[in-house]
Design a protein around this motif. Structure first.
Motif: not given
Length: 57
Positions: A12-24
């Motif tokens: 969940a944390q890694s998916q959140g990190y990816k989402a933050g990098l992609n500007g979601r």
């Protein structure tokens, strides 16, 4: 059992990190459970901080 729980929260944390990098947006969090949602949002915040500090373009 603890290992499964830890792996789920790490994911969940890694998916959140990816989402933050992609500007979601943080409102796009797919988790409804409190633990997983807080880990996702924590990853999202970390990514936004890293991006704002110039770590990623």
């Amino acid at each position: 059992m603890k290992r499964q729980k830890r792996d789920r929260l790490d994911r969940a944390q890694s998916q959140g990190y990816k989402a933050g990098l992609n500007g979601r947006s943080m409102e796009e969090c797919p988790y409804q459970q409190t633990d997983a949602k807080s880990f996702w949002l924590g990853g999202w915040r970390d990514a936004r901080d890293d991006k704002n500090s110039g770590l990623y373009k």
